[in-house]
Design a protein around this motif. Structure first.
Motif, short mmCIF file in Angstrom:
data_model
loop_
_atom_site.label_atom_id
_atom_site.label_comp_id
_atom_site.label_asym_id
_atom_site.label_seq_id
_atom_site.Cartn_x
_atom_site.Cartn_y
_atom_site.Cartn_z
N GLN A 30 0.83 -1.20 0.00
CA GLN A 30 0.00 0.00 0.00
C GLN A 30 0.87 1.26 0.00
OE1 GLN A 30 -3.06 -0.13 3.06
NE2 GLN A 30 -3.26 -2.34 2.83
N THR B 194 1.59 8.94 -6.24
CA THR B 194 1.78 10.35 -5.88
C THR B 194 2.88 10.99 -6.73
OG1 THR B 194 1.05 10.00 -3.61
CG2 THR B 194 2.38 11.95 -4.02
N ARG C 76 1.08 4.16 -2.94
CA ARG C 76 0.89 5.59 -2.68
C ARG C 76 2.09 6.40 -3.14
NH1 ARG C 76 -1.75 3.64 2.01
NH2 ARG C 76 0.18 3.77 3.22
#
Length: 238
Positions: free
Chosen positions: A135, A143, A139
């Motif tokens: 996870q 991002t 991200r």
């Protein structure tokens, strides 16, 4: 285009499955693909020490060998010498985690898209299969892509369907775990029509993951994210 799942559509899709030591699951994956109507199934044996290749061959899949380790290297090997009738490339894993039964939803969108991606983060079942490290890596990657390229993905999952013409234009260079990342960045740069589709991803059916759950491998995967994006940024501007 004919209805999704028609023989003409399926004939135009080449399935590529990179696999290493997946003897316990590869048969299930091939059976699931056959059940959905896929006929062109390639398993790329990436240096297995078990009988993954033999099982796949017995089940009628085309088996290619890529003994040099590397997820991207195996995927790349599977994209060589394609039949002229192939218009799409479908990538999935050999561990049984990808929900093959959900692929008809992908096929419904072929006309209007160039890259269709399975989004594990969009469903509770999918999120539950991702470790905290996975996870976090997701991200970080999404991002940074958003900051660098102005397009925010949700996931970097393995299940993906890409138009052959678009794939060839990507000029893929990564031969490791940066493969999926590079594909998604190049899709943005080429202005492709991209869509992420929520999927109910599940845990691998058997065996051990090569990355998730292993701190050393996960740290290396994080390093791959940073180095791959850095290389792609330089490639973009140099």
């Amino acid at each position: 285009m004919p209805n999704p799942g028609s023989a003409m559509v399926m004939e135009a899709i080449q399935v590529v499955i990179p696999a290493r030591d997946e003897r316990q699951t590869i048969g299930h994956v091939i059976d699931q693909l056959r059940h959905q109507g896929f006929e062109r199934i390639r398993v790329v044996d990436n240096g297995s020490r078990d009988d993954t290749a033999a099982i796949a061959r017995q089940l009628g899949a085309e088996v290619l060998s890529e003994p040099r380790p590397g997820y991207g290297r195996a995927c790349w090997r599977g994209c060589h010498q394609l039949d002229p009738g192939v218009d799409w490339l479908l990538f999935c894993d050999g561990d049984g985690g990808d929900p093959i039964e959900e692929l008809p939803r992908f096929l419904e969108l072929l006309n209007d898209h160039d890259l269709l991606l399975g989004d594990r983060t969009a469903t509770a079942a999918g999120r539950a299969t991702l470790t905290p490290l996975q996870q976090g890596g997701n991200r970080l990657a999404t991002t940074l892509i958003g900051l660098g390229w102005g397009f925010r993905y949700r996931d970097m999952g393995p299940l993906r369907l890409v138009r052959r013409e678009a794939f060839e234009a990507m000029d893929m260079r990564d031969r490791g775990y940066g493969w999926t990342l590079e594909m998604q960045v190049r899709a943005i740069e080429l202005g492709l029509r991209i869509r992420e589709i929520p999927i109910c991803h599940r845990q691998r059916l058997a065996g051990a993951s090569k990355i998730s759950g292993r701190w050393g491998a996960s740290v290396r995967a994080g390093s791959v994210i940073l180095t791959t994006l850095g290389r792609l940024w330089l490639r973009r501007w140099c």
